[in-house]
Design a protein around this motif. Structure first.
Motif, short mmCIF file in Angstrom:
data_model
loop_
_atom_site.label_atom_id
_atom_site.label_comp_id
_atom_site.label_asym_id
_atom_site.label_seq_id
_atom_site.Cartn_x
_atom_site.Cartn_y
_atom_site.Cartn_z
N ALA A 65 2.57 -2.94 19.80
CA ALA A 65 2.89 -3.71 18.59
C ALA A 65 3.54 -2.81 17.54
O ALA A 65 4.49 -3.22 16.86
CB ALA A 65 1.61 -4.35 18.03
N ALA A 66 3.04 -1.58 17.42
CA ALA A 66 3.62 -0.64 16.45
C ALA A 66 5.06 -0.29 16.84
O ALA A 66 5.94 -0.19 15.98
CB ALA A 66 2.76 0.61 16.36
N VAL A 67 5.29 -0.08 18.12
CA VAL A 67 6.63 0.24 18.60
C VAL A 67 7.59 -0.92 18.32
O VAL A 67 8.74 -0.72 17.87
CB VAL A 67 6.61 0.57 20.10
N ARG A 68 7.14 -2.13 18.54
CA ARG A 68 7.99 -3.29 18.30
C ARG A 68 8.30 -3.46 16.82
O ARG A 68 9.40 -3.87 16.45
CB ARG A 68 7.35 -4.54 18.89
N ARG A 69 7.34 -3.15 15.96
CA ARG A 69 7.61 -3.21 14.52
C ARG A 69 8.67 -2.17 14.15
O ARG A 69 9.55 -2.42 13.33
CB ARG A 69 6.32 -2.98 13.72
N TRP A 70 8.55 -0.98 14.77
CA TRP A 70 9.54 0.07 14.53
C TRP A 70 10.92 -0.39 14.96
O TRP A 70 11.91 -0.22 14.24
CB TRP A 70 9.12 1.33 15.28
N GLY B 279 -2.50 -2.81 23.61
CA GLY B 279 -1.38 -3.46 22.95
C GLY B 279 -1.12 -3.01 21.53
O GLY B 279 -0.10 -3.35 20.95
N ALA B 280 -2.04 -2.22 20.95
CA ALA B 280 -1.87 -1.79 19.56
C ALA B 280 -0.64 -0.90 19.40
O ALA B 280 0.16 -1.06 18.47
CB ALA B 280 -3.12 -1.07 19.07
N VAL C 67 1.99 -1.50 30.42
CA VAL C 67 0.89 -2.34 30.92
C VAL C 67 0.63 -3.54 30.01
O VAL C 67 0.61 -4.69 30.49
CB VAL C 67 -0.39 -1.51 31.14
N PRO C 68 0.45 -3.36 28.70
CA PRO C 68 0.22 -4.56 27.87
C PRO C 68 1.43 -5.49 27.82
O PRO C 68 1.27 -6.71 27.71
CB PRO C 68 -0.10 -3.99 26.48
N PRO D 186 -7.13 -6.78 28.96
CA PRO D 186 -6.55 -5.48 28.60
C PRO D 186 -7.26 -4.32 29.28
O PRO D 186 -8.43 -4.43 29.65
CB PRO D 186 -6.71 -5.43 27.08
N PHE D 187 -6.54 -3.23 29.42
CA PHE D 187 -7.10 -2.02 30.01
C PHE D 187 -7.38 -1.00 28.91
O PHE D 187 -6.65 -0.94 27.92
CB PHE D 187 -6.11 -1.42 31.02
N PRO D 188 -8.42 -0.18 29.07
CA PRO D 188 -8.70 0.87 28.09
C PRO D 188 -7.48 1.78 27.92
O PRO D 188 -6.87 2.20 28.90
CB PRO D 188 -9.88 1.63 28.71
#
Length: 221
Positions: A184-189, A180-181, A146-147, A174-176
């Motif tokens: 963002a963590a997945v993309r950093r990984w 996107g947090a 979704v994000p 954004p949706f509850p």
């Protein structure tokens, strides 16, 4: 692209099972069984079709996929099943149509794409495909997909001329549970070159450029 709705599965005919480990024979038996006695129904998927339109417009059948997306828009402006489970397919198709607008040169076709996308965006902003006060539906990787789609839609809207952008309206917020947090963590990984967890491979499109294959990386089992 397709989505399978499983039905009662008939027992295989005696004596027709392939030998253990004979994968080609097993595949042929599976296809033959689907043709002779279908186990369920296979239907075209707006979500996957939208991803192919957006990510691989050079594939043969592109125009037919666009026609399919336009033709399968529901009366309320969404795609997929009504209610909360329509959020992901609706976002996927809206993003694909906006991406196609940036490639399409015909004013008439661009207008058709804009009208369909505007109706989908209006439905999403109204919260009719996912209530703002309710949790998102339990779907695989929805907190990543979704994000990701909302970000792409925002980029497309920012590239529109002011007139069309005004008609399309602002990008949905954004949706509850999908702010996107985690994405963002997945993309950093992914950017770190670490092994990719097997579950993430099934939603790798949400990783963006960081999800492109690397020779040195392989999925984690």
């Amino acid at each position: 692209m397709g989505a399978v709705s499983a039905a009662a599965r008939p027992a295989p005919a005696p004596g027709r099972l392939p030998a253990p480990g004979d994968l080609p024979a097993a595949a042929r038996e599976l296809v033959a069984g689907l043709l002779a006695a279908p186990w369920g129904q296979v239907s075209a998927s707006p979500y996957e079709t939208g991803r192919v339109v957006s990510l691989a417009p050079w594939l043969s059948g592109h125009a037919g996929r666009i026609d399919f997306l336009i033709a399968t828009q529901r009366g309320d402006g969404g795609w997929g099943p009504p209610g909360h489970h329509g959020l992901v397919p609706t976002l996927s198709v809206v993003e694909a149509l906006l991406a196609e607008r940036r490639r399409e040169s015909s004013p008439a076709d661009r207008e058709l794409l804009a009208k369909a996308a505007a109706r989908g965006l209006e439905l999403v902003r109204a919260g009719a495909v996912a209530g703002r006060e309710e949790p998102l539906p339990d779907m695989p990787a929805i907190e990543l997909i979704v994000p990701h789609l909302l970000s792409l839609i925002g980029d497309h809207l920012a590239a529109e001329d002011p007139d069309t952008a005004g008609r399309l309206g602002p990008a949905p917020g954004p949706f509850p549970g999908a702010d996107g947090a985690k994405l963002a963590a997945v993309r950093r990984w992914m950017a770190s070159g670490a092994a990719v967890p097997q579950k993430l491979v099934h939603a790798l499109e949400s990783a963006g450029p960081e999800g492109r294959p690397r020779r040195a990386s392989s999925p984690r089992r």
